[in-house]
Design a protein around this motif. Structure first.
Motif, PDB file in Angstrom:
ATOM      1  N   HIS A 191       0.818  -1.218   0.000  1.00  0.00           N
ATOM      2  CA  HIS A 191       0.000   0.000   0.000  1.00  0.00           C
ATOM      3  C   HIS A 191       0.852   1.268   0.000  1.00  0.00           C
ATOM      4  CE1 HIS A 191       0.891   1.036   4.225  1.00  0.00           C
ATOM      5  NE2 HIS A 191       0.888  -0.267   4.437  1.00  0.00           N
ATOM      6  N   ARG A 235      -7.533  -8.300  -3.736  1.00  0.00           N
ATOM      7  CA  ARG A 235      -7.096  -9.576  -3.144  1.00  0.00           C
ATOM      8  C   ARG A 235      -8.166 -10.651  -3.291  1.00  0.00           C
ATOM      9  NH1 ARG A 235      -7.307  -8.767   2.696  1.00  0.00           N
ATOM     10  NH2 ARG A 235      -9.497  -9.272   2.268  1.00  0.00           N
ATOM     11  N   ASP A 236      -9.408 -10.307  -2.961  1.00  0.00           N
ATOM     12  CA  ASP A 236     -10.485 -11.294  -3.029  1.00  0.00           C
ATOM     13  C   ASP A 236     -10.674 -11.818  -4.450  1.00  0.00           C
ATOM     14  OD1 ASP A 236     -10.813 -10.861  -0.345  1.00  0.00           O
ATOM     15  OD2 ASP A 236     -12.672  -9.725  -0.530  1.00  0.00           O
ATOM     16  N   ARG A 255     -10.869   4.396   7.145  1.00  0.00           N
ATOM     17  CA  ARG A 255      -9.673   3.575   7.315  1.00  0.00           C
ATOM     18  C   ARG A 255      -8.346   4.314   7.204  1.00  0.00           C
ATOM     19  NH1 ARG A 255     -13.848   0.638   5.604  1.00  0.00           N
ATOM     20  NH2 ARG A 255     -13.964  -1.571   6.203  1.00  0.00           N
ATOM     21  N   TRP A 295      -5.535  -3.068   4.035  1.00  0.00           N
ATOM     22  CA  TRP A 295      -6.977  -3.086   3.779  1.00  0.00           C
ATOM     23  C   TRP A 295      -7.358  -2.565   2.391  1.00  0.00           C
ATOM     24  CZ3 TRP A 295      -8.789   1.668   2.463  1.00  0.00           C
ATOM     25  CH2 TRP A 295      -8.066   2.788   2.912  1.00  0.00           C
ATOM     26  N   CYS A 296      -6.566  -1.622   1.847  1.00  0.00           N
ATOM     27  CA  CYS A 296      -6.964  -0.983   0.584  1.00  0.00           C
ATOM     28  C   CYS A 296      -6.956  -1.955  -0.585  1.00  0.00           C
ATOM     29  CB  CYS A 296      -6.079   0.232   0.291  1.00  0.00           C
ATOM     30  SG  CYS A 296      -4.383  -0.150  -0.190  1.00  0.00           S
ATOM     31  N   TRP A 297      -6.272  -3.090  -0.415  1.00  0.00           N
ATOM     32  CA  TRP A 297      -6.187  -4.083  -1.483  1.00  0.00           C
ATOM     33  C   TRP A 297      -7.247  -5.171  -1.359  1.00  0.00           C
ATOM     34  CZ3 TRP A 297      -3.171  -3.076  -5.482  1.00  0.00           C
ATOM     35  CH2 TRP A 297      -2.006  -2.304  -5.312  1.00  0.00           C
ATOM     36  N   SER A 298      -8.139  -5.106  -0.383  1.00  0.00           N
ATOM     37  CA  SER A 298      -9.023  -6.234  -0.093  1.00  0.00           C
ATOM     38  C   SER A 298      -9.883  -6.625  -1.288  1.00  0.00           C
ATOM     39  CB  SER A 298      -9.884  -5.935   1.127  1.00  0.00           C
ATOM     40  OG  SER A 298     -10.715  -4.807   0.912  1.00  0.00           O
ATOM     41  N   ARG A 299     -10.365  -5.664  -2.052  1.00  0.00           N
ATOM     42  CA  ARG A 299     -11.215  -5.980  -3.204  1.00  0.00           C
ATOM     43  C   ARG A 299     -10.420  -6.688  -4.297  1.00  0.00           C
ATOM     44  NH1 ARG A 299     -14.545  -0.161  -3.487  1.00  0.00           N
ATOM     45  NH2 ARG A 299     -15.402  -0.318  -1.376  1.00  0.00           N
ATOM     46  N   THR A 317      -1.211  -9.019   1.562  1.00  0.00           N
ATOM     47  CA  THR A 317      -1.484  -7.569   1.599  1.00  0.00           C
ATOM     48  C   THR A 317      -1.040  -7.011   2.959  1.00  0.00           C
ATOM     49  OG1 THR A 317      -3.756  -7.968   2.366  1.00  0.00           O
ATOM     50  CG2 THR A 317      -3.416  -7.729  -0.006  1.00  0.00           C
TER      51      THR A 317
END
Length: 232
Positions: free
Chosen positions: A4, A17-18, A154, A11-15, A29
């Protein structure tokens, strides 16, 4: 491994990553020290070397090889530092709308006098010089209300030591690894214009564009995931 940028965390990569995990990829991440879910570790001892060590140590501890190492925004500087240290662990570097370090100098040193003065003042007034408060989410090219609210909840202060500490490199940026620079173009983020121009001049690198603002991994995660999968 997705790194990040300033004021953000893993957290900013969660979409993204999923999406990648659903396609069978192994994705990390991490949050760098003092950021995101590690904001409780914020203190004046954090430097750019701390960030580089965060990612280097994770790669070595997990015994990872053939890593596609992705840096967003300020995270590009971390990625450059990791590649300088452990190139044999990596297979490809991806710079997502990021800036590059000037070897031997801090980020603060290469700012204009006005930018430098404003940043020092902000750090002193907000935290006694320990950190920089985050800007509004719109500064990252976000416009959808849900995205703005999600990011606003966040964002955390950026350790100021990452700005004030010089980044020492033993090799040219990229250290001979395959590199791809990705420019976010809707809207463009002025802060990475110089880095994008540098990347375009590197004949040994690839240069791509993607629809979305600076935080494209938030506003257009599918496009980012598709691009990263194509590079992997």
């Amino acid at each position: 491994m997705l790194v990040h940028g300033a004021y953000h965390g893993g957290w900013c990569w969660s979409r993204v990553r999923d999406l990648l995990q659903d396609r069978g990829h192994r994705v990390y991440t991490p949050s760098q020290t003092g950021c995101g879910d590690r904001a409780h570790l914020l203190d004046e001892r954090i430097t750019i070397d701390t960030f580089v060590e965060d990612i280097t140590a994770l790669i070595l501890a997990e015994e990872l090889h053939h890593v596609v190492l992705v840096g967003h925004s300020f995270g590009t500087r971390t990625v450059v530092g990791v590649a300088d240290r452990i190139p044999n662990q990596l297979s490809h570097l991806v710079f997502l709308d990021g800036g590059f370090p000037t070897p031997g100098q801090s980020r603060l040193e290469v700012m204009t006098p006005a930018q430098r003065e404003a940043r020092i003042k902000s750090a002193q007034e907000s935290s006694g010089g320990i950190s920089i408060p985050p800007p509004a989410p719109e500064a990252f090219g976000l416009s959808a209300p849900d995205d703005i609210a999600w990011v606003q909840r966040r964002l955390t202060p950026q350790p100021f030591g990452a700005d004030t500490s010089p980044q020492k490199l033993s090799h040219e940026i990229g250290n001979g690894l395959p590199c791809t620079y990705v420019r976010c173009i809707e809207p463009e983020f002025d802060g990475v214009g110089t880095a994008a121009h540098y990347a375009q001049q590197r004949q040994d690198w690839s240069y791509l564009t993607i629809t979305g603002g600076h935080d494209a991994m938030v506003s257009n995660p599918r496009a980012v995931a598709n691009l990263l999968e194509s590079l992997a």
